[in-house]
Design an enzyme around this catalytic site. Structure first.
Site, short mmCIF file in Angstrom:
data_model
loop_
_atom_site.label_atom_id
_atom_site.label_comp_id
_atom_site.label_asym_id
_atom_site.label_seq_id
_atom_site.Cartn_x
_atom_site.Cartn_y
_atom_site.Cartn_z
N CYS A 195 -33.05 55.13 93.03
CA CYS A 195 -33.16 56.54 93.90
C CYS A 195 -31.61 56.79 94.39
CB CYS A 195 -33.97 56.68 95.24
SG CYS A 195 -34.20 58.17 96.02
N ARG A 198 -30.77 58.31 98.78
CA ARG A 198 -31.32 57.04 99.67
C ARG A 198 -30.75 57.21 100.91
NH1 ARG A 198 -31.36 51.35 96.67
NH2 ARG A 198 -29.43 52.68 95.07
N TRP A 369 -37.09 65.17 97.58
CA TRP A 369 -36.89 66.81 97.47
C TRP A 369 -36.42 66.75 96.09
CZ3 TRP A 369 -34.53 65.59 102.27
CH2 TRP A 369 -33.49 65.22 102.09
N1 ARG Z 1 -38.01 63.12 87.96
C1 ARG Z 1 -39.13 62.92 89.02
C2 ARG Z 1 -39.40 64.72 88.21
O1 ARG Z 1 -39.31 64.67 87.71
C3 ARG Z 1 -38.92 63.30 90.31
C4 ARG Z 1 -38.99 61.62 90.84
C5 ARG Z 1 -38.49 61.55 92.56
N2 ARG Z 1 -37.83 62.54 92.62
C6 ARG Z 1 -36.96 62.66 93.71
N3 ARG Z 1 -35.92 63.45 93.84
N4 ARG Z 1 -37.64 62.15 94.74
O2 ARG Z 1 -40.43 64.82 88.56
#
Ligand code: ARG
Length: 506
Positions: A195, A198, A369
């Site tokens: 991620c 963070r 987000w």
């Molecule tokens: N990559 C995933 C999608 O396009 C979402 C993963 C979580 N992404 C985040 N920004 N928390 O739906």
């Protein structure tokens, strides 16, 4: 305390100075003061656990049977129980189309969580769904030490570890205090090597829903989560933690990879309407009784599947009020809106297992987000997803006769501009990959100053477009796995994509 004093004063009369109305006013004032000091934060009508630094031994002890104590009001679905989608009378064999699950050969679990830009092969690590008592004891001790080290005001660690050991001896498991739970969830995010977002790990809002373990309860709270996390566009990072795995009672499971995902319909000509990633999942849900809208579209929201050991898999249609979407338009290309593209505002990952101190929470949906490239450079652009680059290039009038014109790259940029522009102009939180990369370096710096290693997986952190233009590209990282963390197990992954195998046999 204050509430008790106020009540006693009002009803016994001692120390009540004057008339009845005065005592009522006094009681109300005291009640208000009490609520301000110990009630959970009220956010947009939703009650969320407010985490303080209360020493563990002062926290009311929970447990499946216990009601949440004062100051620990549980979020409650604000709507009638969601409608279950009718299921077919008898279990039928899985459709041949679903095909065999494609597991990684080593059958291992992979840390997952906040994939910044899609899906990569799972890393070989192990964290079994239910471990033996010794493993739980060791993991609990390690976690409680971490908790104490990072929360110096939380009281003496020795008695808490002893109490947890006794609890494990008696029951095979233990119950986190709400403070431990919130800390564990936040650190699981902090430890998630995939991620990029963070920097804000401390701001994760934790909904303690550990007493909720039935399918419709889980679904209802998930719908509330979507609304509360969307927050009118100002998205709040949030996690809802449902009943844990215990030796006597298996935890509920959410099948869907995210709370909102779009159906993929196999068309007779072999093409797919919607998201091809969810073609087998969609087929399986239709077989299980889901009725797609009469006029199918490329953006039909799939029902939520919640499985419990008692009820089996149950399907729930998402209520309209929990679905927030952003229609896409381009800042200076009017034709872009005619493509009729949209994407959902909040990415809530719903099939990762949260592991804290030897306790497994398989149903713990969480969100941050979006970073624009997740939508513009992956979901809408990948060849096995919406694959829109050729169409955008054609509308842009680009020369696609040779790769050397870089028409793909040029179309990709315009698609991504449209995503960022649309979210921004509609007041929905989003970030771009340049800003987020710089923020991530701030996070790394802070972690280093705090004397911590920040596990980071380069292949997930570097954005899927213009990588070398972002500072995260130009360095190496360590990726040692740390606990607490989020995991995806091979079976869970298969359930999210193929709708099989079920977690429990009825
Ligand atoms: N990559 C995933 C999608 O396009 C979402 C993963 C979580 N992404 C985040 N920004 N928390 O739906």
């Amino acid at each position: 305390m204050i509430v008790l004093a106020a009540t006693a004063a009002a009803f016994t009369g001692w120390t009540v100075p004057t008339s009845f109305p005065t005592s009522v006013v006094l009681m109300l004032v005291l009640l208000f003061a009490a609520l301000r000091t110990c009630a959970p934060q009220l956010v947009g009508g939703e009650q969320l656990l407010q985490i303080g630094d209360r020493p563990w031994h002062k926290a009311p002890r929970g447990g499946r049977r216990a009601s949440p104590g004062p100051g620990r009001v549980q979020a409650r679905p604000t709507h009638p129980p969601p409608h279950a989608v009718r299921r077919p009378e008898a279990e039928q064999p899985p459709s041949p189309e679903a095909g065999p699950a494609r597991y990684p050969a080593n059958g291992s679990a992979a840390p997952a969580g906040c994939p910044a830009h899609g899906v990569s092969p799972p890393a070989p690590v192990a964290a079994p769904a239910w471990t033996g008592q010794d493993a739980v004891r060791a993991a609990a001790e390690e976690f409680l030490e971490l908790y104490a080290a990072e929360n110096p005001r939380s009281g003496r660690i020795g008695p808490r570890i002893a109490a947890v050991h006794r609890e494990i001896d008696l029951t095979g498991t233990y119950w986190h205090t709400p403070e431990e739970l919130a800390f564990g969830a936040r650190v699981a995010w902090r430890n998630n090597a995939r991620c990029i977002g963070r920097l804000y790990w401390r701001s994760l809002q934790v909904r303690d829903l550990r007493t909720v373990g039935d399918a419709s309860g889980v679904a209802g709270h998930c719908f509330d989560h979507l609304r509360a996390a969307h927050n009118g566009g100002k998205i709040r990072p949030m996690i809802s933690i449902f009943a844990p795995e215990t030796p006597t009672r298996p935890a509920p499971r959410i099948w869907n990879e995210q709370l909102i995902r779009y159906a993929g319909y196999a068309e007779p000509d072999g093409r797919v309407l919607g998201d091809p990633r969810y073609r087998p999942f969609t087929t399986e849900l239709i077989r299980r009784g889901w009725q797609p809208p009469t006029r199918r579209s490329a953006f039909d929201v799939l029902p939520l599947v919640v499985e419990t050991a008692d009820e089996g898999p149950q399907l729930f249609q998402l209520p309209q009020h929990s679905i927030h979407e952003v229609p896409l338009e381009h800042p200076d290309l009017p034709w872009f809106a005619d493509l009729n593209l949209r994407w959902h505002a909040v990415p809530v990952i719903s099939n990762n297992r949260l592991d804290i101190g030897g306790i497994s929470y398989p149903a713990a949906p969480f969100n941050g987000w979006y970073m624009g490239t997740e939508i513009g450079a992956r979901n809408l652009a990948d060849e096995d997803r919406y694959a829109l680059i050729p169409e955008v290039a054609q509308r842009l009038g680009l020369d696609t006769s040779t790769e050397a014109t870089l028409w793909r790259d040029r179309a990709l940029v315009e698609l991504n501009r449209a995503v960022l522009h649309s979210f921004k102009s509609q007041g929905v939180s989003i970030t771009d990959h340049h800003t987020e990369s710089r923020r991530f370096l701030v996070h790394l710096d802070r972690e280093e100053r705090a004397g911590r290693q920040c596990p980071t997986d380069w292949s997930w952190i570097v954005p899927p477009m213009s990588g070398s233009q972002t500072p995260v590209f130009h360095r190496l990282y360590t990726a040692d796995e740390q606990s607490p963390n989020f995991f995806t197990d091979p079976e869970t992954t298969s359930r999210g994509l193929q709708g099989t195998p079920p977690a429990f046999r009825l």
